[in-house]
Scaffold this active site. Sequence first.
Site, PDB file in Angstrom:
ATOM      1  N   ASP A   1      -1.230   1.929   1.034  1.00  0.00           N
ATOM      2  CA  ASP A   1      -1.572   3.328   0.714  1.00  0.00           C
ATOM      3  C   ASP A   1      -0.594   4.318   1.348  1.00  0.00           C
ATOM      4  O   ASP A   1      -1.019   5.334   1.948  1.00  0.00           O
ATOM      5  CB  ASP A   1      -2.989   3.667   1.229  1.00  0.00           C
ATOM      6  CG  ASP A   1      -4.025   2.612   0.884  1.00  0.00           C
ATOM      7  OD1 ASP A   1      -3.903   2.000  -0.179  1.00  0.00           O
ATOM      8  OD2 ASP A   1      -4.948   2.411   1.689  1.00  0.00           O
TER       9      ASP A   1
ATOM     10  N   GLU B   1      -8.673   5.267  -8.351  1.00  0.00           N
ATOM     11  CA  GLU B   1      -8.574   5.832  -6.991  1.00  0.00           C
ATOM     12  C   GLU B   1      -7.136   6.326  -6.769  1.00  0.00           C
ATOM     13  O   GLU B   1      -6.299   6.294  -7.671  1.00  0.00           O
ATOM     14  CB  GLU B   1      -8.917   4.755  -5.953  1.00  0.00           C
ATOM     15  CG  GLU B   1      -8.031   3.513  -6.057  1.00  0.00           C
ATOM     16  CD  GLU B   1      -8.561   2.315  -5.298  1.00  0.00           C
ATOM     17  OE1 GLU B   1      -9.729   2.308  -4.871  1.00  0.00           O
ATOM     18  OE2 GLU B   1      -7.787   1.347  -5.144  1.00  0.00           O
TER      19      GLU B   1
HETATM   20  O1  FUB Z   1      -6.613   0.469   1.681  1.00  0.00           O
HETATM   21  C1  FUB Z   1      -7.952   0.741   1.412  1.00  0.00           C
HETATM   22  C2  FUB Z   1      -8.197   1.148   0.011  1.00  0.00           C
HETATM   23  O2  FUB Z   1      -7.515   0.267  -0.854  1.00  0.00           O
HETATM   24  C3  FUB Z   1      -7.671   2.500  -0.379  1.00  0.00           C
HETATM   25  O3  FUB Z   1      -8.441   3.567   0.031  1.00  0.00           O
HETATM   26  C4  FUB Z   1      -7.624   2.314  -1.832  1.00  0.00           C
HETATM   27  O4  FUB Z   1      -6.898   3.295  -2.501  1.00  0.00           O
HETATM   28  C5  FUB Z   1      -7.006   0.954  -1.955  1.00  0.00           C
HETATM   29  O5  FUB Z   1      -5.611   1.010  -1.860  1.00  0.00           O
END
Ligand code: FUB
Length: 321
Positions: A36, A204
């Site tokens: 991320d 997301e």
């Molecule tokens: O790294 C944790 C979670 O995984 C993130 O918040 C999401 O976007 C995904 O990448």
Amino acid sequence: MKKFALIAAVTLGLCACKNTTQTVGNPLFNGEWYADPEGVVIDSTYWIFPTWSKPFEEQLFLDCFSSKDLATWTKHENIITTAHIPELKEALWAPSAIVKDGKTYLYFSINNVGKKHTIGGICVAVADNPAGPYSPAKIIIQDIINGAQPIDQFVFKDDDGSYYMYYGGWKHCNMMKLGEDMMSFVPFEDGSMVKEVTPENYVEGPFMLKKDGKYYFMWSEGKWREDNYCVAYAIADSPFGPFERVGKILETDPEIGTGAGHHSVMKGPGAEDWYMVYHRHPLGSSDGNHRVTCIDKMIFEEDGTIRPIKMTFEGVTANPF
Ligand code: FUB
């Protein structure tokens, strides 16, 4: 002697040539497990704020990295820990940073709210320097609104000085307007506090940038542990959308890496020096947490669309400001 001088000159010449085209190499950070990645340029320095990509219960701190040229990175450890946010029990995820009036505001989420925990969600801390020391953090979005898990926030500054936060997991994306203090929210002109702006296929990891008067909204699709994770985008005339999906710009390349996603974009000194910073799973890896941070060039076509990213092992060329 002459022969020695010639050899030395050729060697020096080759070295000089190599330095100007030095590629940074993927993955960054010696292949440590960071996901991320939020890339931000602050005062002519590249910064990357990532998630420590390990089992949730081990995700109890944030590190960040800075570089003057994209090639050499300095690690700043433990910029956020439980000392900043005692409510932190697990899953310290997806930091994002923005500077306002010389202060760095660092946003992140904790506790994977809505699963095991009800306390947590999106938090903010502030510092005089991007590497800290950061103030105690506070939770600013804990509720699940419009079905969006309070994770994966990104703060965008529009040309009129408004700061908008886009956020959300579980296939829903909300936007809110930040107040002067960057820690509270104010109503939009129509009086509403939250707008749902979810594009088709959104999962997301929202990200926004503005170029040539157009709003480029990007997000991750698929499942982050799996090969189908990827990034898509929309182009809009307003920060509120509508965000009509144009197509994918980052996805698995079976020759390079899989499950590439949760990206951000940084801009170097040149007009077209756009870089996509993202994570991917190394080839042959079977642990869903095995995500590494990478950087590759992002190119805008003449018609304003984004050319799908070509992932590489070389990365980009070193590019100091
Ligand atoms: O790294 C944790 C979670 O995984 C993130 O918040 C999401 O976007 C995904 O990448």
